[in-house]
Design an enzyme around this catalytic site. Structure first.
Site, mmCIF file in Angstrom:
data_model
loop_
_atom_site.group_PDB
_atom_site.id
_atom_site.type_symbol
_atom_site.label_atom_id
_atom_site.label_comp_id
_atom_site.label_asym_id
_atom_site.label_seq_id
_atom_site.Cartn_x
_atom_site.Cartn_y
_atom_site.Cartn_z
ATOM 1 N N GLY A 185 0.863 -1.180 0.000
ATOM 2 C CA GLY A 185 0.000 0.000 0.000
ATOM 3 C C GLY A 185 0.888 1.214 0.000
ATOM 4 N N GLU A 186 0.651 2.111 0.903
ATOM 5 C CA GLU A 186 1.486 3.317 1.011
ATOM 6 C C GLU A 186 2.011 3.384 2.446
ATOM 7 O OE1 GLU A 186 2.960 5.491 -0.958
ATOM 8 O OE2 GLU A 186 3.720 6.157 0.984
ATOM 9 N N SER A 187 3.315 3.189 2.589
ATOM 10 C CA SER A 187 3.877 3.052 3.939
ATOM 11 C C SER A 187 3.733 4.318 4.775
ATOM 12 C CB SER A 187 5.341 2.632 3.859
ATOM 13 O OG SER A 187 6.106 3.604 3.170
ATOM 14 N N HIS A 240 4.820 -8.638 -4.403
ATOM 15 C CA HIS A 240 3.468 -8.939 -3.927
ATOM 16 C C HIS A 240 2.994 -10.336 -4.331
ATOM 17 C CE1 HIS A 240 2.378 -4.714 -2.911
ATOM 18 N NE2 HIS A 240 3.207 -4.416 -3.893
ATOM 19 N N GLU A 257 0.762 -11.968 -3.043
ATOM 20 C CA GLU A 257 -0.701 -12.024 -2.847
ATOM 21 C C GLU A 257 -1.457 -11.661 -4.115
ATOM 22 O OE1 GLU A 257 1.320 -9.749 -1.721
ATOM 23 O OE2 GLU A 257 0.418 -7.752 -1.791
ATOM 24 N N ILE A 261 5.528 -3.004 -7.565
ATOM 25 C CA ILE A 261 4.723 -1.805 -7.781
ATOM 26 C C ILE A 261 5.305 -0.672 -6.936
ATOM 27 C CG2 ILE A 261 2.410 -0.808 -7.650
ATOM 28 C CD1 ILE A 261 1.367 -3.799 -7.590
ATOM 29 N N ARG A 262 5.983 0.248 -7.591
ATOM 30 C CA ARG A 262 6.715 1.296 -6.854
ATOM 31 C C ARG A 262 7.408 0.692 -5.636
ATOM 32 N NH1 ARG A 262 6.536 6.225 -8.202
ATOM 33 N NH2 ARG A 262 6.816 7.088 -6.141
ATOM 34 N N CYS A 300 6.187 -5.227 0.426
ATOM 35 C CA CYS A 300 6.311 -3.887 -0.150
ATOM 36 C C CYS A 300 6.212 -2.801 0.921
ATOM 37 C CB CYS A 300 5.288 -3.722 -1.275
ATOM 38 S SG CYS A 300 5.763 -2.462 -2.459
ATOM 39 N N ARG A 334 12.788 3.328 -0.094
ATOM 40 C CA ARG A 334 11.426 3.436 -0.649
ATOM 41 C C ARG A 334 11.466 3.776 -2.134
ATOM 42 N NH1 ARG A 334 8.173 7.832 1.099
ATOM 43 N NH2 ARG A 334 6.437 6.824 0.066
#
Ligand code: GLN
Length: 203
Positions: free
Chosen positions: A49-51, A181, A183, A139-140, A81, A110
């Site tokens: 997600g976004e850490s 990822h 998942e 993903i990023r 991630c 990051r």
């Protein structure tokens, strides 16, 4: 032993995909948003997600200290991630006030792959997993820039520049982290690997 109960930190990110993958790996999976819910699980997944957001919400929901305490007490945690960033003792290119739970003696950068390539997929040999390489969906994604002596490197990808390879999966004790990822792929072997870690920790 009985089936382990594994929480998925459900503050932000791809929570649902991890719940599905854990169920497929024969764990009882449930979302964790509050300290009371954290207290009830044997282990935890921290999703992608976004850490910066996950970190901010963990502080806001009163979860940061309980998370650190459970990690210090040996609870198994798997971070993907953004979740890998949350498990890092040290981060680079984070926001100034960005806190992590920490636990793995590593430095994680990051968005490290993001500058070259926003998002990509590649086959990665994964130490300890039989069969084909895993499909790494990035993903990023962060990479692991340095690890301490107690950290086992489980997977690397060839680097475009700099060193020969970049570390993208690590384990230290009961803590597991991947830049990518699993998942999102339908291949549940990394989640099965984590469930075996959780079972071993319970013995
Ligand atoms: N770039 C994101 C971060 O810093 C991580 C991306 C992801 O989890 N897919 O948190």
């Amino acid at each position: 032993m009985s089936t382990p109960t594994i929480g998925v930190l459900a503050l932000q990110g791809d929570v649902r995909e991890h719940l599905v993958a854990l169920a497929a790996a024969d764990a009882l999976a449930r979302p964790v948003r509050r300290p009371e819910e954290l207290a009830e699980v044997d282990a935890l997944v921290m999703p992608g997600g976004e850490s910066t957001t996950i970190s901010k919400l963990a502080v806001l929901f009163g979860l940061m200290e309980p998370l650190r305490e459970r990690v210090a007490a040996g609870m198994p945690v798997y971070g993907t991630c953004a979740g890998m960033i949350m498990l890092a003792d040290k981060i680079l290119d984070g926001r100034d006030d960005q806190e992590t739970v920490g636990g793995i003696d590593m430095t994680v950068r990051r968005n490290a792959f993001g500058r070259q390539n926003e998002s990509f997929e590649t086959a990665i040999p994964f130490a300890g997993l039989a069969g084909d390489p895993v499909t790494g969906v990035f993903i990023r994604a962060p990479w692991v820039e340095a690890v301490g002596a107690g950290v086992e490197v489980l997977a690397e990808v060839p680097a475009a520049d700099g060193p020969d390879a970049r570390i993208v999966a690590v384990r230290q004790g009961n803590l597991l982290a991947t830049s990518f990822h699993p998942e999102l792929t339908g291949d549940h072997r990394v989640h099965e690997y984590f469930v075996r870690m959780v079972e071993a920790a319970a013995r």
